[in-house]
Write a protein that holds these residues in place. Sequence first.
Motif, short mmCIF file in Angstrom:
data_model
loop_
_atom_site.label_atom_id
_atom_site.label_comp_id
_atom_site.label_asym_id
_atom_site.label_seq_id
_atom_site.Cartn_x
_atom_site.Cartn_y
_atom_site.Cartn_z
N LEU A 14 -1.04 13.37 -5.11
CA LEU A 14 -0.14 12.26 -5.83
C LEU A 14 1.06 11.73 -5.05
N LEU A 15 1.60 12.42 -3.91
CA LEU A 15 2.56 11.97 -3.02
C LEU A 15 1.65 11.03 -2.25
N MET A 16 0.40 11.14 -1.65
CA MET A 16 -0.16 10.11 -0.84
C MET A 16 -0.52 8.88 -1.47
N GLN A 17 -0.93 9.09 -2.76
CA GLN A 17 -1.25 7.75 -3.57
C GLN A 17 0.00 6.95 -3.70
N LEU B 97 3.63 2.27 -2.70
CA LEU B 97 4.97 1.69 -2.44
C LEU B 97 4.86 0.91 -1.16
N GLY B 98 4.50 1.53 -0.11
CA GLY B 98 4.58 0.86 1.18
C GLY B 98 3.77 -0.24 1.31
N VAL C 66 -4.68 4.88 7.18
CA VAL C 66 -3.32 5.52 6.93
C VAL C 66 -3.37 6.83 5.82
N VAL C 67 -4.12 6.69 4.77
CA VAL C 67 -4.35 7.66 3.80
C VAL C 67 -5.07 8.84 4.54
N TYR D 187 -11.42 9.36 -1.33
CA TYR D 187 -10.19 9.07 -2.14
C TYR D 187 -9.23 8.24 -1.23
N SER D 188 -9.39 8.01 0.17
CA SER D 188 -8.59 7.24 1.07
C SER D 188 -9.13 5.68 0.87
N VAL D 189 -10.12 5.46 0.68
CA VAL D 189 -10.76 3.90 0.60
C VAL D 189 -10.24 3.48 -1.00
#
Length: 379
Positions: free
Chosen positions: A197-200, A205-206, A239-240, A273-275
């Motif tokens: 969840l933090l990665m998402q 936000l960024g 980035v992810v 998940y990254s994409v």
Amino acid sequence: MKTLDAALQAWGQTWRAILGDKAALLLFFISGIIYSFFYPLPYSGETVRRVPVAIVDQDNSTLSRQLVRWTGAHPGLAVAGVTTRPEQAQDWIWRGEAAGVMIIPSDFSRKILAGRQPEVEVGGLGAYPLLNKVVLNGLAEVVGTLSAGVELKRLGAATPSASQAEAQRQPVSVEVLPMFNVREGYASYIVPGVVVLLMQQTFLLGIGLLFGSWASEGRFPYAPRTAAYAGALAAFSLVVVLNAAWFFGFVFWFQDYPRGGNPGASLALTLLYSVCVAALGIWMGLFFRTRERSVQLLVASSMPILFLAGLAWPASALPLPLQGLRWLLPSTAAIQGFIATNQMGASLAEVGQEMLALAALTIAFIALGLRKWRRRPKC
């Protein structure tokens, strides 16, 4: 070639924008590094230990004193004090010197010697659920151990050997072996799911900061073409991926969390998940008109999203509409999928539902984002 050049140009523009914006760089990378060391720190003990308890010993016999000694030897408990008055134990609890109490009645040993069953009262401080659970379970284990010892002595008097007496008391033996969370700790349970969840959230936000800045300054750097979208999507996806490599490759090893169950399946899930998160971020970013809007809208959403993921709160306890709507968030499928593959060694087939959900969301977010991307002219 023109398509490839446009994609590569968008890739370079994206990385220049990320590296040139201190706030975005902080959210994309630095926040994850800080989080990986400071968030698990309060849970570094994994399990609650040495919770102070008060003991009211009104019997003062050999058996009651043995019960007090065993309470002090329990890894989860510590004897804060022994008294004969319940009022004194209550005062210790009110002052915060004890989180539970065990009351040994005055007829405790007499009833045991007479072959009767005495009653030992235990109580915990319900205001602190974790402490209360350790106190109640720990005191119950101590009393149960003493009870088993008394029963074995009685059986031993009527059987040829101690082993036969133990077999009569417990004909079926039970050996508890934790399979995945081997330390049965809170950090090993909650942190591996929360980092997904933090990665998402930090990524959204960024990217919101970047797109909000471009919109407010009227300088959207990309051409309204599919190739430019593909280049930006690839850069943001990386980035992810880099964040996932940091958490799954280093942090889980450094913090000694369960890991490495099925690296191949975890890698496939990471790429998808990254994409998916990158596509969601681009689509959402195109709606922001100011730099601060993403922070205002997304910061407060992290806790509800965590509950919807079915990690800290059972999904079956959610209202029926939310049980369906929660699958519209990439974190829902990703948290369940990563825990299964990375910690439990599940195969891709076993996380097929999560992979399918992420694939469907990826296609939907790309379609929505590309549609809005093309309608936005380069400034």
